[in-house]
Write a protein that holds these residues in place. Structure first.
Motif: not given
Length: 398
Positions: A340-352
């Motif tokens: 779940w933490e890695w999913i959110y990190i992935g979302i942040l990387i995508f938005l960035g």
């Protein structure tokens, strides 16, 4: 404006789906390497622990598996029943840790003092079989208990703590370690791990989902829409309504998440997560200021619009930065599965990544427009003042 309301409705549906998904019992999706099945299970209310069991009333035995997820080989795990109360003293414990040889070691220990040695000892009932496995940062204790009928419904406690050189250290005395107690009824399959404690766990999950979706995803998305869509003339005023829809829905969902956090705090006396709580309060205040900023927004040609922009942008970016920090604080407290933490990190990387590409594209458009405007201005000046040869000749002809 219709599109904005559709976005708000969609956001609410997503949150509802995630919240309902978070309420499902995790233990029912778990399996074991030995393919063993149990008739009952419970998501315990703290420390990411789960209890599976099968009770044979005729034989007076409980065949169980206690699973502690998200742990490491330098931590011990324990589960116990305590006929005298929901506390450590008097507990009849099953303990497991990974020894210095790298092998999981399970044993029984009777807790007879407030400073237990956690040494191997017999329990007040028989334990004909006990073993443990450690795989994928999950410690699982398998055991068969021979219990009298009066222990078919009893108190349960569970704990975890540090291990160093095969010596079991004292467990933490704050946070979730002080909430790891409840009751279990082996006969009916009921447990406070899936009752009041499970309710608290569900509220924690809902709190985390609401705040991650609102402050951690919708807020940055709204900022991206405002910064980059308005560059395109064809997107005006659609970008403004999308921005408002994103930010107002984020604020509304975020307030709901903030309220669940306040309720969780009031229901957990003595448990404090000061950095997470303080940042949450600050976010609520700053988010409310942004709502007032919308109500007090001056027109584009107003003399105070420049200062309003500074105020609006500064608070907006502060909210986004604090939100991301606080979400990771929440991950540390809730301690969910790593995915779940890695999913959110992935979302942040995508938005960035999207923001970076749009930033470059935006500057390209802005610079091209400036160059085009400069060329037109230069051509106009040349024609008006007669700087070029044609103008001079025409002047002379006259």
């Amino acid at each position: 404006m219709e599109q904005a309301w559709k976005l708000v409705l969609f956001s609410c549906l997503v949150v509802s789906f995630l919240a309902s998904s978070s309420s499902a019992q995790t233990c029912r999706t778990q399996s074991f390497s030995n393919n063993k099945l149990y008739t009952s299970c419970s998501d315990l209310s703290a420390l990411n622990c789960y209890l599976h069991w099968t009770y044979d009333q005729a034989a007076g035995t409980v065949d169980l598996a206690f699973r502690h997820t998200g742990t490491t080989s330098s931590r011990w795990s324990a589960w116990a029943i305590n006929p005298s109360g929901a506390s450590m003293l008097g507990s009849q414990a099953l303990v497991a840790y990974v020894n210095s040889s790298g092998v999981p070691h399970a044993f029984t220990s009777s807790i007879d003092s407030m400073s237990p040695s956690m040494q191997q000892s017999n329990l007040s009932f028989g334990v004909p079989n006990i073993s443990a496995t450690f795989e994928n940062n999950e410690m699982t204790i398998f055991a068969v208990l021979s219990i009298p009928s009066n222990l078919s419904s009893t108190n349960q406690v569970w704990q975890e703590g540090p291990v160093s050189n095969d010596q079991l250290g004292i467990h933490p005395t704050t946070g979730a370690n002080m909430q790891s107690a409840g009751s279990v009824n082996f006969l009916t399959g009921e447990s406070t791990g899936s009752g009041s404690g499970g309710s608290r766990t569900r509220r924690k999950n809902v709190h985390g989902v609401l705040n991650t979706v609102s402050w951690g995803i919708l807020m940055p998305l709204g900022a991206i829409i405002a910064r980059y869509m308005k560059v395109f003339k064809s997107a005006d005023p659609a970008w403004f309504y999308l921005h408002i829809a994103c930010q107002t829905s984020a604020y509304g969902i975020g307030v709901a998440g903030w309220a669940t956090g306040i309720k969780l705090g009031s229901d957990s006396p003595g448990v404090t997560h000061n950095p997470h709580r303080n940042i949450g309060i600050a976010l609520f205040c700053l988010g409310t200021l942004q709502v007032f900023a919308l109500l007090l927004r001056p027109k584009k040609d107003h003399k105070y619009r420049f200062y309003w922009n500074i105020y609006h942008h500064s608070i907006g970016y502060a909210v986004i930065i604090l939100s991301i920090i606080n979400i990771f604080e929440g991950f540390d407290i809730l301690n969910p599965e790593d995915k779940w933490e890695w999913i959110y990190i992935g979302i942040l990387i995508f938005l960035g990544a999207v923001a970076t590409l749009l930033e470059a594209f935006t500057w390209f458009i802005v610079l091209r427009r400036r160059k085009t405007g400069s060329d037109k201005h230069s051509h106009s000046m040349n024609g008006t003042n007669g700087v070029n040869g044609h103008g001079a000749i025409r002047g002379q002809d006259v």
